[in-house]
Write a protein that holds these residues in place. Structure first.
Motif, PDB file in Angstrom:
ATOM      1  N   GLN A 182       0.824  -1.211   0.000  1.00  0.00           N
ATOM      2  CA  GLN A 182       0.000   0.000   0.000  1.00  0.00           C
ATOM      3  C   GLN A 182       0.856   1.258   0.000  1.00  0.00           C
ATOM      4  O   GLN A 182       0.545   2.231  -0.706  1.00  0.00           O
ATOM      5  N   LYS A 183       1.949   1.254   0.768  1.00  0.00           N
ATOM      6  CA  LYS A 183       2.773   2.461   0.894  1.00  0.00           C
ATOM      7  C   LYS A 183       3.528   2.769  -0.394  1.00  0.00           C
ATOM      8  O   LYS A 183       3.705   3.937  -0.753  1.00  0.00           O
ATOM      9  N   VAL A 184       4.005   1.724  -1.097  1.00  0.00           N
ATOM     10  CA  VAL A 184       4.782   1.962  -2.319  1.00  0.00           C
ATOM     11  C   VAL A 184       3.885   2.107  -3.538  1.00  0.00           C
ATOM     12  O   VAL A 184       4.367   2.368  -4.643  1.00  0.00           O
ATOM     13  N   GLY A 185       2.568   1.934  -3.361  1.00  0.00           N
ATOM     14  CA  GLY A 185       1.646   2.106  -4.474  1.00  0.00           C
ATOM     15  C   GLY A 185       1.558   0.913  -5.392  1.00  0.00           C
ATOM     16  O   GLY A 185       1.242   1.061  -6.580  1.00  0.00           O
ATOM     17  N   GLY A 186       1.823  -0.297  -4.861  1.00  0.00           N
ATOM     18  CA  GLY A 186       1.696  -1.509  -5.676  1.00  0.00           C
ATOM     19  C   GLY A 186       3.037  -2.155  -5.959  1.00  0.00           C
ATOM     20  O   GLY A 186       4.067  -1.475  -6.070  1.00  0.00           O
ATOM     21  N   ARG A 239      10.410 -12.735   0.967  1.00  0.00           N
ATOM     22  CA  ARG A 239      11.755 -12.499   0.410  1.00  0.00           C
ATOM     23  C   ARG A 239      11.644 -11.746  -0.917  1.00  0.00           C
ATOM     24  O   ARG A 239      12.436 -10.832  -1.194  1.00  0.00           O
ATOM     25  N   ARG A 240      10.656 -12.115  -1.727  1.00  0.00           N
ATOM     26  CA  ARG A 240      10.465 -11.430  -3.007  1.00  0.00           C
ATOM     27  C   ARG A 240      10.109  -9.958  -2.788  1.00  0.00           C
ATOM     28  O   ARG A 240      10.637  -9.074  -3.467  1.00  0.00           O
ATOM     29  N   VAL A 241       9.232  -9.701  -1.811  1.00  0.00           N
ATOM     30  CA  VAL A 241       8.845  -8.317  -1.541  1.00  0.00           C
ATOM     31  C   VAL A 241      10.040  -7.512  -1.037  1.00  0.00           C
ATOM     32  O   VAL A 241      10.245  -6.354  -1.423  1.00  0.00           O
ATOM     33  N   LEU A 242      10.865  -8.111  -0.195  1.00  0.00           N
ATOM     34  CA  LEU A 242      12.055  -7.407   0.296  1.00  0.00           C
ATOM     35  C   LEU A 242      13.015  -7.080  -0.843  1.00  0.00           C
ATOM     36  O   LEU A 242      13.614  -5.999  -0.873  1.00  0.00           O
ATOM     37  N   GLN A 243      13.168  -7.994  -1.778  1.00  0.00           N
ATOM     38  CA  GLN A 243      14.043  -7.728  -2.923  1.00  0.00           C
ATOM     39  C   GLN A 243      13.499  -6.574  -3.760  1.00  0.00           C
ATOM     40  O   GLN A 243      14.263  -5.717  -4.227  1.00  0.00           O
ATOM     41  N   GLU A 244      12.168  -6.520  -3.923  1.00  0.00           N
ATOM     42  CA  GLU A 244      11.580  -5.411  -4.664  1.00  0.00           C
ATOM     43  C   GLU A 244      11.788  -4.088  -3.919  1.00  0.00           C
ATOM     44  O   GLU A 244      12.042  -3.051  -4.534  1.00  0.00           O
ATOM     45  N   VAL A 245      11.666  -4.122  -2.595  1.00  0.00           N
ATOM     46  CA  VAL A 245      11.863  -2.906  -1.804  1.00  0.00           C
ATOM     47  C   VAL A 245      13.297  -2.409  -1.939  1.00  0.00           C
ATOM     48  O   VAL A 245      13.551  -1.201  -2.086  1.00  0.00           O
ATOM     49  N   GLU A 246      14.268  -3.324  -1.901  1.00  0.00           N
ATOM     50  CA  GLU A 246      15.676  -2.920  -2.014  1.00  0.00           C
ATOM     51  C   GLU A 246      15.994  -2.345  -3.387  1.00  0.00           C
ATOM     52  O   GLU A 246      16.935  -1.564  -3.534  1.00  0.00           O
ATOM     53  N   ALA A 247      15.212  -2.735  -4.407  1.00  0.00           N
ATOM     54  CA  ALA A 247      15.450  -2.227  -5.761  1.00  0.00           C
ATOM     55  C   ALA A 247      14.707  -0.925  -6.051  1.00  0.00           C
ATOM     56  O   ALA A 247      14.883  -0.346  -7.130  1.00  0.00           O
ATOM     57  N   LEU A 248      13.895  -0.462  -5.111  1.00  0.00           N
ATOM     58  CA  LEU A 248      13.141   0.767  -5.323  1.00  0.00           C
ATOM     59  C   LEU A 248      14.049   1.991  -5.278  1.00  0.00           C
ATOM     60  O   LEU A 248      15.142   1.945  -4.685  1.00  0.00           O
ATOM     61  N   ARG A 253      11.886   3.954  -1.224  1.00  0.00           N
ATOM     62  CA  ARG A 253      12.365   2.965  -0.255  1.00  0.00           C
ATOM     63  C   ARG A 253      12.387   3.538   1.154  1.00  0.00           C
ATOM     64  O   ARG A 253      12.202   2.823   2.136  1.00  0.00           O
ATOM     65  N   ARG A 254      12.590   4.853   1.270  1.00  0.00           N
ATOM     66  CA  ARG A 254      12.642   5.494   2.585  1.00  0.00           C
ATOM     67  C   ARG A 254      11.301   5.387   3.303  1.00  0.00           C
ATOM     68  O   ARG A 254      11.235   5.291   4.528  1.00  0.00           O
ATOM     69  N   ASP A 255      10.202   5.365   2.574  1.00  0.00           N
ATOM     70  CA  ASP A 255       8.874   5.312   3.189  1.00  0.00           C
ATOM     71  C   ASP A 255       8.587   3.983   3.868  1.00  0.00           C
ATOM     72  O   ASP A 255       7.751   3.904   4.769  1.00  0.00           O
ATOM     73  N   SER A 257      11.247   1.753   4.861  1.00  0.00           N
ATOM     74  CA  SER A 257      12.448   1.199   5.487  1.00  0.00           C
ATOM     75  C   SER A 257      12.182   0.737   6.916  1.00  0.00           C
ATOM     76  O   SER A 257      12.719  -0.276   7.370  1.00  0.00           O
ATOM     77  N   GLY A 258      11.314   1.457   7.652  1.00  0.00           N
ATOM     78  CA  GLY A 258      10.990   1.057   9.015  1.00  0.00           C
ATOM     79  C   GLY A 258      10.271  -0.273   9.066  1.00  0.00           C
ATOM     80  O   GLY A 258      10.560  -1.128   9.907  1.00  0.00           O
ATOM     81  N   LEU A 259       9.321  -0.484   8.155  1.00  0.00           N
ATOM     82  CA  LEU A 259       8.599  -1.763   8.121  1.00  0.00           C
ATOM     83  C   LEU A 259       9.537  -2.906   7.794  1.00  0.00           C
ATOM     84  O   LEU A 259       9.460  -3.987   8.378  1.00  0.00           O
ATOM     85  N   ALA A 260      10.441  -2.687   6.852  1.00  0.00           N
ATOM     86  CA  ALA A 260      11.358  -3.756   6.468  1.00  0.00           C
ATOM     87  C   ALA A 260      12.284  -4.147   7.609  1.00  0.00           C
ATOM     88  O   ALA A 260      12.589  -5.319   7.807  1.00  0.00           O
ATOM     89  N   SER A 261      12.727  -3.175   8.417  1.00  0.00           N
ATOM     90  CA  SER A 261      13.627  -3.494   9.532  1.00  0.00           C
ATOM     91  C   SER A 261      12.920  -4.283  10.616  1.00  0.00           C
ATOM     92  O   SER A 261      13.519  -5.148  11.263  1.00  0.00           O
ATOM     93  N   VAL A 262      11.611  -4.013  10.833  1.00  0.00           N
ATOM     94  CA  VAL A 262      10.845  -4.770  11.828  1.00  0.00           C
ATOM     95  C   VAL A 262      10.499  -6.152  11.304  1.00  0.00           C
ATOM     96  O   VAL A 262      10.339  -7.109  12.058  1.00  0.00           O
ATOM     97  N   TRP A 263      10.435  -6.277  10.013  1.00  0.00           N
ATOM     98  CA  TRP A 263       9.971  -7.479   9.353  1.00  0.00           C
ATOM     99  C   TRP A 263      10.981  -8.620   9.436  1.00  0.00           C
ATOM    100  O   TRP A 263      10.637  -9.790   9.614  1.00  0.00           O
ATOM    101  N   LYS A 264      12.285  -8.327   9.274  1.00  0.00           N
ATOM    102  CA  LYS A 264      13.312  -9.367   9.147  1.00  0.00           C
ATOM    103  C   LYS A 264      13.364 -10.325  10.335  1.00  0.00           C
ATOM    104  O   LYS A 264      13.522 -11.535  10.149  1.00  0.00           O
TER     105      LYS A 264
END
Length: 284
Positions: A182-186, A239-248, A253-255, A257-264
């Motif tokens: 939702q945050k990255v718009g799809g 894992r696929r979503v995290l790879q997409e986030v890292e490629a943004l 990606r800044r929007d 980054s907090g969710l990804a750090s809690v997620w791992k």
């Protein structure tokens, strides 16, 4: 009709107040000096005036603003109900003196409830801020620490079985994937929600406990295999979503980054549960 305070006291009341003042508690003396500030009484007076359009000029006399302020402060300090506040002030000459009531009638509990509602939380917040500012200015407090009042409610937790922990982990991972989407718009691939399938497997494992012997054990093993397969699918999605986030791009990606750090950490936990030997799994 509203008034700031009771009319001027008689000579006898003044002499009696001097005698009672010696019985005041130390905090009362400090607070009494702070409450002499006219801005505090004005705030309560203005709040009472908003009760009705002509409250300031017509109608029977209301409880004076000064008395209302001091009684609400006393209620807060003692942590009393309105009924207890009325009873204690009526019976105690020290409280009567502190609240500037003297020989006048003490407002009953219903009147105090209505006054508290009329003043409202916004005015009370302003009064608290003003009192704190006065206390800091006069050196009563230093303001280096803040105490926050919280409410803790006792609650049971579910027994930490492997199926229940896997259910918790997959639920959190799915929720976070949807938040990132939702945050990255799809994302390139829409996040698939498998929570319902996981929940069915967990319920089936619990029902399998009713069947003892070989039949029940085989049923639980089958359901565990299905649950583990679903968990691995959700892990692969994460894992696929995290790879997409890292490629943004950096801004998008800044929007998230907090969710990804809690997620791992949740990913690591689910991987640990999936890799446990079969004989280590709890029976539910």
């Amino acid at each position: 009709m509203i008034q700031f305070r009771h009319q001027q006291r008689s000579v006898w009341e003044g002499l009696f107040a001097e005698e009672v003042a010696e019985l005041w508690e130390p905090w009362m003396r400090v607070v009494d000096e702070l409450l002499e500030d006219e801005a505090l009484v004005d705030g309560v007076y203005e709040a009472q005036g908003r009760r009705h359009g002509q409250s300031r000029t017509s109608g029977r006399p209301q409880t004076p603003a000064e008395v209302t302020l001091r009684m609400l402060i006393l209620k807060h300090v003692r942590n009393w109900s309105y009924e207890t506040l009325e009873r204690e002030v009526r019976a105690n000459v020290v409280y009567r003196s502190f609240c500037r009531i003297g020989t006048e009638k003490v407002p009953d509990a219903k009147t105090l409830v209505r006054l508290g509602q009329v003043i409202g939380p916004e005015t009370i917040a302003e009064l608290h801020g003003r009192i704190v500012a006065l206390a800091q200015k006069q050196g009563v407090i230093r303001g280096r620490k803040m105490r926050v009042d919280t409410t803790v409610v006792e609650s049971n937790i579910h027994y930490p079985t492997d199926s229940g922990l896997l259910n918790d982990g997959t639920r959190v991972l799915t929720r976070m994937m949807k938040q990132i989407e939702q945050k990255v718009g799809g994302l390139k691939r829409k996040v698939r929600d498998r929570k319902r399938s996981v929940r069915k497997r967990v319920i089936a494992i619990a029902h399998g406990l009713r069947h003892k012997g070989t039949e029940g054990e085989l049923q639980r093993k089958q359901e565990y295999r299905k649950l583990l397969r679903l968990t691995r699918q959700i892990l692969n999605d994460s894992r696929r979503v995290l790879q997409e986030v890292e490629a943004l791009p950096a801004r998008r990606r800044r929007d998230v980054s907090g969710l990804a750090s809690v997620w791992k950490p949740w990913q690591i936990k689910c991987v640990g549960w999936c890799d446990k030997p079969k004989h280590e799994y709890s029976p539910a």
